[in-house]
Each structure stands twice: as C-alpha cells, then as structure tokens.
Scaffold this motif. Structure first.
Motif, PDB file in Angstrom:
ATOM      1  N   GLN A 347      46.295  38.465  41.630  1.00 44.10           N
ATOM      2  CA  GLN A 347      44.981  38.563  42.491  1.00 44.10           C
ATOM      3  C   GLN A 347      45.160  39.632  43.265  1.00 44.10           C
ATOM      4  OE1 GLN A 347      44.184  34.856  44.478  1.00 44.10           O
ATOM      5  NE2 GLN A 347      42.683  35.875  45.845  1.00 44.10           N
ATOM      6  N   THR A 368      43.752  30.530  35.529  1.00 47.07           N
ATOM      7  CA  THR A 368      42.313  30.769  36.447  1.00 47.07           C
ATOM      8  C   THR A 368      42.378  32.092  36.891  1.00 47.07           C
ATOM      9  OG1 THR A 368      42.384  28.415  37.131  1.00 47.07           O
ATOM     10  CG2 THR A 368      41.285  30.232  38.472  1.00 47.07           C
ATOM     11  N   LEU A 369      41.254  32.815  36.850  1.00 47.02           N
ATOM     12  CA  LEU A 369      41.118  34.115  37.194  1.00 47.02           C
ATOM     13  C   LEU A 369      40.561  33.940  38.796  1.00 47.02           C
ATOM     14  CD1 LEU A 369      40.897  37.361  37.380  1.00 47.02           C
ATOM     15  CD2 LEU A 369      38.529  36.995  36.129  1.00 47.02           C
ATOM     16  N   ASN A 370      41.312  34.418  39.897  1.00 48.65           N
ATOM     17  CA  ASN A 370      40.707  34.148  41.152  1.00 48.65           C
ATOM     18  C   ASN A 370      40.245  35.435  41.965  1.00 48.65           C
ATOM     19  OD1 ASN A 370      40.471  33.496  43.968  1.00 48.65           O
ATOM     20  ND2 ASN A 370      42.275  32.309  44.174  1.00 48.65           N
ATOM     21  N   ILE A 389      41.615  33.209  29.573  1.00 42.35           N
ATOM     22  CA  ILE A 389      41.112  32.760  30.855  1.00 42.35           C
ATOM     23  C   ILE A 389      40.181  31.574  30.729  1.00 42.35           C
ATOM     24  CG2 ILE A 389      40.056  33.228  32.824  1.00 42.35           C
ATOM     25  CD1 ILE A 389      40.868  36.264  32.839  1.00 42.35           C
ATOM     26  N   SER A 391      39.440  29.634  33.707  1.00 43.56           N
ATOM     27  CA  SER A 391      38.463  29.241  34.683  1.00 43.56           C
ATOM     28  C   SER A 391      38.393  30.511  35.651  1.00 43.56           C
ATOM     29  CB  SER A 391      38.946  27.942  35.203  1.00 43.56           C
ATOM     30  OG  SER A 391      40.219  28.247  36.023  1.00 43.56           O
ATOM     31  N   VAL A 392      37.167  30.560  36.263  1.00 40.63           N
ATOM     32  CA  VAL A 392      37.065  31.695  37.183  1.00 40.63           C
ATOM     33  C   VAL A 392      36.763  31.059  38.670  1.00 40.63           C
ATOM     34  CG1 VAL A 392      35.835  33.759  37.740  1.00 40.63           C
ATOM     35  CG2 VAL A 392      36.493  33.138  35.259  1.00 40.63           C
ATOM     36  N   THR A 393      37.412  31.833  39.518  1.00 37.58           N
ATOM     37  CA  THR A 393      36.828  31.350  41.146  1.00 37.58           C
ATOM     38  C   THR A 393      36.289  32.697  41.602  1.00 37.58           C
ATOM     39  OG1 THR A 393      38.690  29.833  41.220  1.00 37.58           O
ATOM     40  CG2 THR A 393      37.552  30.647  43.253  1.00 37.58           C
ATOM     41  N   LEU A 394      35.132  32.563  41.883  1.00 38.57           N
ATOM     42  CA  LEU A 394      34.220  33.729  42.191  1.00 38.57           C
ATOM     43  C   LEU A 394      33.791  33.582  43.763  1.00 38.57           C
ATOM     44  CD1 LEU A 394      32.180  34.791  39.394  1.00 38.57           C
ATOM     45  CD2 LEU A 394      34.134  35.951  40.014  1.00 38.57           C
ATOM     46  N   LEU A 404      34.176  38.765  30.815  1.00 41.76           N
ATOM     47  CA  LEU A 404      34.764  37.663  30.063  1.00 41.76           C
ATOM     48  C   LEU A 404      34.522  37.165  28.713  1.00 41.76           C
ATOM     49  CD1 LEU A 404      34.860  35.693  33.510  1.00 41.76           C
ATOM     50  CD2 LEU A 404      36.676  37.073  32.705  1.00 41.76           C
ATOM     51  N   ASN A 407      36.736  34.805  26.010  1.00 43.42           N
ATOM     52  CA  ASN A 407      37.721  34.190  26.984  1.00 43.42           C
ATOM     53  C   ASN A 407      37.450  32.547  26.704  1.00 43.42           C
ATOM     54  OD1 ASN A 407      39.998  35.534  28.759  1.00 43.42           O
ATOM     55  ND2 ASN A 407      38.014  36.682  28.729  1.00 43.42           N
ATOM     56  N   TYR A 419      28.494  37.320  32.688  1.00 43.70           N
ATOM     57  CA  TYR A 419      30.018  37.441  32.498  1.00 43.70           C
ATOM     58  C   TYR A 419      30.302  37.341  31.098  1.00 43.70           C
ATOM     59  CZ  TYR A 419      29.740  36.620  37.666  1.00 43.70           C
ATOM     60  OH  TYR A 419      29.179  37.016  39.109  1.00 43.70           O
TER      61      TYR A 419
END
Length: 731
Positions: A347, A368-370, A389, A391-394, A404, A407, A419
């Motif tokens: 990150q 997870t991509l944070n 990936i 899950s993603v936290t934006l 993405l 993914n 995305y």
C-alpha cells in the motif's frame, strides 16, 4: 602630348587594351566565371568547390562567389585563410560526401545533420581531418560501413552518426578516440559485437572520457563483454536498447557509478541481474524490460534517485513485491508487467509524493487492494489488470484511473464500475494552446504562430526523448517547462514554440512534434536554421532534466523559392541571358576589330617601339615621358635622309654621324645617328631623351624627337642653318 603618328598609334593601343579589359570583365559577369581570391587557401577552395559540384541545393551564396572565406559562404567559418567549420544543418542538401572533404585539413567542426538527401558511403578521407573536434552526420541518408579511418581523428570529442543506414560493424579503431565524450551510433543497421581491446587492437573499453554510449536501435549481437566497463569510466548514458545482445548483464557495469540512464531493454539477455547494480546510486532511469532475465527480481534499495524503472516481460522468479517498492521516494513510474509478482500489494507505494503511474498488469497480486488513504498527489494511473485481487478498499483521495479488468473482484460487486471496464483515454495529450488566435486559419503549407497568431513557415521536426522519467502526457506544467526551455535556450521569441501530439512509441520513447516560429516575417533565414539545427544535433540545447536524453530529427525547411520576394522570373533570366550573350558577342567583335587595327599599326611601324628598353624584360616597356618631342619611325628618318646618304651628312664625332633631313611637312631637322659601339643601354637612352626633352633655351637647339627600333638609337634636333658653335667661334 605626343603628336601624330605616335599619338595615333598610342590611341589605338590603349583603346585596344581598354576594350579587352571591358570585354573580359563583362564576359566574366555574364557567364558567372569567378576567379578564386587569395583570401581562401587554394586547397580549401578546391575542396569546397568539389563539394559544391557534387551537391544539389547548396546555399545561394555558394554560387555568387568562389572565395568561401573572403566573400563568406553560408555555413563556412574561417580562421585567416583556412576553413575551420562547415555547418549546413537542415539545408536540403542532396548528393554524396566526396573524398575531397579530406582536403579541409584545418576543419574543426563538420555538421551536415538533417539532410536526408545526402546518401552513399562515407569517404575514408574523413580520417584526414586531423584537427576535427565535432563530426555530426545525424539524420542523413548515408549507408555502407563506417570507415575505420575515423579512428584516426585524435582530436574528436563529439561523434554523431545516428539515424542513417550504416551497416557492418562498429570499428575497433574508435577505441583510439581518447578525447571522445559523445558517441551516438543509434538508429542504424549495425551488426556484430561491441569491439573490445586486445594486445594488438583498440576497443571501446579504452574510451575513458566518454559520457555517452548510444548504440540503441541497431542489430548488434553477441555478449556484452565484462571488459567493456571499468571503474575509471565516466559514462552517464548507456543506451543499448533495441538490439540482439545475448548472455548476461556484466557485473562490471556496477563499477561505473556515474551512470544516470541505463537502457538494456528489447534484447535477448539472460541470467541473473548482477547484485552490484544496486551500487549505481546515481541512476534515475533503469530499463531492463523485454529480455529473458531470470533469478530474483533485482535489488534496487540503494537507488535513492531512481525515477523510472521498467522490469517488464522477463522471467524472474515468482516472489512478493520487493522491499524497495516501498522505500524509493523519488519514484515516478513503476512498470513490472507480465511478471511473476504475487502476494499482497504494498500500500505504501501509492503514497510516494512523486509517484505518477503504477503499471503491474499480468502478475499474481492477490487479497485486498487498499487505496483508502495517503494517496500521492500526482498519481494518475494504477493498472492492475489480470491479477488475483479479490477486494478493493477505496477512499475519497483517489479519483483518477484504476484498471482492475481480469481480477476476481470484477466478478462480484465492482463488475458494473469503470474499474472493471476497458477504459479509453480520458485526458487529451498536451498541445500548445492556440485559443488566443480564435478561428484564424493558414494555408496548408503554413502554420499559426502561438505567439503572434500570424501564419508563417516554422522550423519543424520530431523530438525523441529516450528515457523520460514520467508518463503523464497531459501535464500542462511539465510541457510548459519544455516550451520555455526551448525558446530561452534557442534564443527565440517567448511563446514561439508549438508542441503537439506527445506519445510513447513502440521503442518506448516519448515522441513530440515540434514547431519553432521565426521572430519576424514568415521565414527563418538560412543562418538561423543552421544555428538551431546545430544546437539540436550538437546537444547544445538541453531539455529539462525530467525529459532525459533526446535526439531530434528535423523536417526539410521550405526556404523561399525563386518565385518569392525580389527574385527574378524565369522569363527575366532568359532575357538577361540573351542580352548578356549579345553584349558579349558585340564586344568580341569590337575587340577583334581593335586587335586588327593594332596589328596594322604595328605592321606599319615595323615593331613595338618601347617593348625592349631593357633586354632582360624587367622594364615595363612604357613610352618615355616627353615634353615637346615625339617618336619617329626608323623608316621615316631613313626616307627623309635618302637612306642616310653621304650627301645629307653634315657632321660626325665619337657618338656617330649627323644628317640633314626634311620631314613631309617641310620642317628641316638634324638627325644624330649613333654608331655601333657607342650605343647606350636602353634604359639610359630612355632617361637621356626624357631629360633632353625638358631642356629649352634660346641658345640651345631643342630636341624634336627620337627613334629607338631596329637596333637604332637616333636623336632628332632642330636644324641650325648657320653651322655649329665651333664654326662660329673659328670665324
């Protein structure tokens, strides 16, 4: 004033001379025959004349004078009588570079860049230019092998042969160029390996003063020898990309700690990357992409100045993201596409203040991509296509491009978002604004100046930046900086630079269209084009550091044609030619007539009276300067004395005899004829008659004239009917 017949003869003679001089002058003018002045060394004049004869489109000044130094030819610089520089960048020259170039033995700079019409092979006689310091033939059409003789140019410091069609090998003799700091052989068709010195031959490893090895975009092959690099070197740019090199990266490369840009991409290199590459702490551009490198991903932890790194398309061992992904604060662009990276995504990479692009598609990052917080202010693109990936936290801090596609996360809640869609370019690449010019347009062959909004003929070409440390092509501030550097460093009017259509080409170079506008009028003059071309080809112009090393290829410049301005129409040229021809013919006829008249006069008097005052020929042969006396032909005196008969003899002495004679006008004269053995030298006789002609007294007989021809020396006096002075005294 000499009376007739001498005056008549003199008039004919002088008129003939003046006519011939006028004839000669006008013939020269009309036929454009020019004599070479002594201001240019004859060897240099001959060499340049040969070049002119073998080239088309030479500057107009080359046809109006044959004295390159005295009546300076455009592009020629002289020191005293010797030519020291020849610069004809972007002149549209066509032809060959003949061997006579070797005659310019005092030449220090030769720049023929951006003349694609110059073709054929290079003459080995270039090696005769022992004083040459700069040789620039970039952007021409030369072919064949590079002559070994260039290795004899011991004073050479700048050699640019890039962007031609050269074939064959790099001459090992280049290793003798100990003063060379710039060596650019890029964008040719060179083959073979890089020459390394042996006990008998030189090699590139001996170039300890070189800062630039630009060998990219050729067909060079073989291994990169470990002997090529050593710690004493001062290289800053090593550009070997776009060749066919095999084998491993030599560990000795890590000894050259001055390196700033290293491009080994687009080759067939194998093996592990040397661990001591990490010692290159001045590196800011590192390109190792598109090879077959194996082993662990290289350790770049100590490269604190690294801006741009591309390790894509190799075969590195599968691993998690290395530590340096999170420790290089100067990083602007990170590319490791089609790699073997896996595990969680670091990150911290997103928080670097300089980071602009992260392109890591086709790896195996998972979990997870944070991207919830601490996003760098310049981050424009994150491309993680085809990873794992889930899950993603934006957060609200990132609103730019995120890719993405491919993914697992796109199979769930984000499937309908941008995305997970193929995204088109949303920002338009930079182009210099013409908004202030409104809707004004120009003819097809002209362009609108962003500074004046007038139509003009700009100096155009393409800038190729070989290793820029950024990827964002819509950054207005960045390109404004480039524009300003161009007009300031090229000494142009502020705002006279137009940039357009920047993009990264197949070689991963940033390619930008450039147009430079003249400060006044529609055209640059030839001197300005030559100067700007040299500033680019000689790398005098330096772009902002972030753009990295570059080269420029100019487009042909549309100099004003014969239809422009005050030039003469073809009909006018024909008329002038016919007029000159008729004038020459008329003068030839007049000259022939004058010569015939002179021959008649010479025949009438039997010889040239004053052609041999001095037997050695050192005298000018001019007539004596007389006052009240004249020249008599010998035949006239012979006639008036009845062939010097005894009946006409009135006296004699040591000098000779004196005769009485009568001229055709009835004047009686006394003729004093020198006898053999008593004659003076010609110059003495000339001096005597000049003095006698100036003596005037009532008690002295005056000199009427003289004769000096057919071996005779005769003085003609007034006749004294009462006898001599002796007769009067003796009563």
């Amino acid at each position: 004033m000499l009376p007739s017949p001498w005056a008549h003869l003199t008039t004919i003679k002088f008129a003939s001379m003046e006519t011939m001089q006028l004839l000669f002058f006008l013939a020269i003018f009309c036929s454009e025959i020019h004599l070479i002045s002594s201001l240019t060394d004859p060897r240099d004049a001959a060499a340049l004349q040969s070049l002119k004869d073998s080239w088309k489109n030479t500057p107009p000044g080359w046809t109006t004078s044959e004295d390159p130094c005295g009546s300076p030819w455009e592009g020629i610089t002289c020191n005293s009588s010797r030519v020291t520089a020849l610069g004809l960048s972007t002149m549209g020259l066509q032809g060959k570079l003949s061997g006579d170039i070797g005659g310019l033995t005092q030449l220090r700079s030769l720049d023929l860049s951006y003349n694609p019409g110059l073709t054929g092979s290079l003459s080995p006689r270039l090696g005769d230019l022992q004083n040459l310091n700069i040789l620039i033939l970039a952007g021409c059409g030369f072919s064949g092998s590079i002559p070994d003789e260039l290795g004899n140019l011991a004073e050479l410091s700048f050699l640019a042969l890039n962007s031609n069609n050269f074939t064959g090998i790099i001459p090992a003799s280049f290793g003798k160029l100990s003063k060379l700091y710039w060596l650019d052989l890029a964008d040719n068709k060179l083959t073979g390996s890089l020459p390394i010195s042996t006990s008998n031959t030189p090699g590139l490893d001996l170039l300890l003063n070189a800062k630039h090895f630009h060998f990219n975009k050729n067909q060079l092959s073989g291994t990169i020898s470990p002997k090529l690099f050593r710690s004493e070197m001062v290289l800053i740019h090593v550009l070997f990309d776009g060749n066919k090199f095999t084998g491993s990266i030599p560990s000795t490369l890590g000894l050259v700690q001055t390196l700033e840009v290293l491009r080994l991409d687009r080759n067939a290199l194998t093996g592990n990357t040397p661990s001591n590459l990490n010692n290159l702490t001045n590196i800011n551009e590192l390109h190792l992409a598109h090879n077959n490198l194996t082993g662990p991903l290289p350790n770049l932890t100590d490269m604190n100045t690294l801006n741009y790194v591309d390790l894509s398309n190799n075969s590195f061992d599968p691993s998690e993201a290395p530590l340096w992904f999170s420790t290089l604060p100067s990083l602007t662009t990170l590319l490791v596409e089609y790699g073997s990276l896996q595990g969680p995504f670091p990150q911290k990479l997103f928080s670097f203040p300089q980071i602009q692009q992260v392109k890591l598609r086709n790896n195996a990052f998972n979990n997870t991509l944070n991207m919830s917080d601490s996003i760098g202010p310049q981050l424009e693109l994150v491309d993680l296509m085809d990873n794992q990936i889930s899950s993603v936290t934006l957060g609200s801090g990132y609103t730019k491009t995120l890719i993405l596609v491919g993914n697992p996360v796109c199979d769930t809640g984000l499937s309908n978002t941008n995305y997970c869609q193929i995204q088109e370019q949303t920002t338009k690449p930079y182009s210099t604004s013409l908004a202030n010019c409104g809707s004004k347009s120009c003819p097809l062959d002209q362009k609108l100046s962003p500074q004046s909004c007038d139509c003009a003929y700009p100096y155009q070409g393409t800038l190729y930046f070989r290793a820029p440390s950024f990827r964002e092509l819509s950054n207005v501030t960045l390109f404004h900086t480039l524009e300003m550097s161009l007009w300031v460093k090229l000494d142009l009017t502020p705002g006279s630079v137009f940039l357009d259509n920047p993009f990264f080409n197949i070689d991963d170079y940033l390619q930008v269209q450039l147009a430079l506008f003249p400060p006044i009028g529609k055209y640059f003059n030839r001197s300005e084009i030559q100067r700007i071309g040299f500033d680019f080809s000689n790398q005098t112009y330096k772009p902002p550091r972030i753009f990295g090393p570059y080269f420029f290829i100019a487009s042909p410049y549309p100099f004003p044609g014969i239809h422009e301005g005050t030039s003469i129409s073809s009909g006018g040229i024909i008329g002038i030619s016919i007029g000159c021809s008729l004038l020459v013919l008329g003068l030839v006829g007049l000259g022939i007539y004058a010569i015939l008249q002179k021959k008649r006069a010479d025949k009438a008097i039997g010889c040239k009276p004053f052609g041999s005052w001095a037997p050695s020929g050192t005298d000018s042969g001019n007539a004596p300067v007389l006052k009240g006396a004249r020249w008599f032909p010998y035949d006239e005196l012979k006639k008036c004395t009845h062939n010097f008969s005894e009946s006409n003899e009135i006296g004699s002495g040591g000098y000779g005899k004196v005769y009485r004679g009568m001229l055709s006008d009835g004047q009686v004269i006394a003729i004093k004829r020198a006898q053999q053995g008593s004659m003076q030298g010609g110059l003495q006789f000339k001096t005597e008659i000049e003095l006698l002609s100036r003596v005037h007294h009532k008690n002295l007989v005056g000199l009427v004239g003289f004769c000096f021809e057919q071996g005779e020396q005769i003085l003609v006096y007034e006749f004294m009917p009462n006898g001599s002075l002796r007769d009067s005294l003796s009563g």
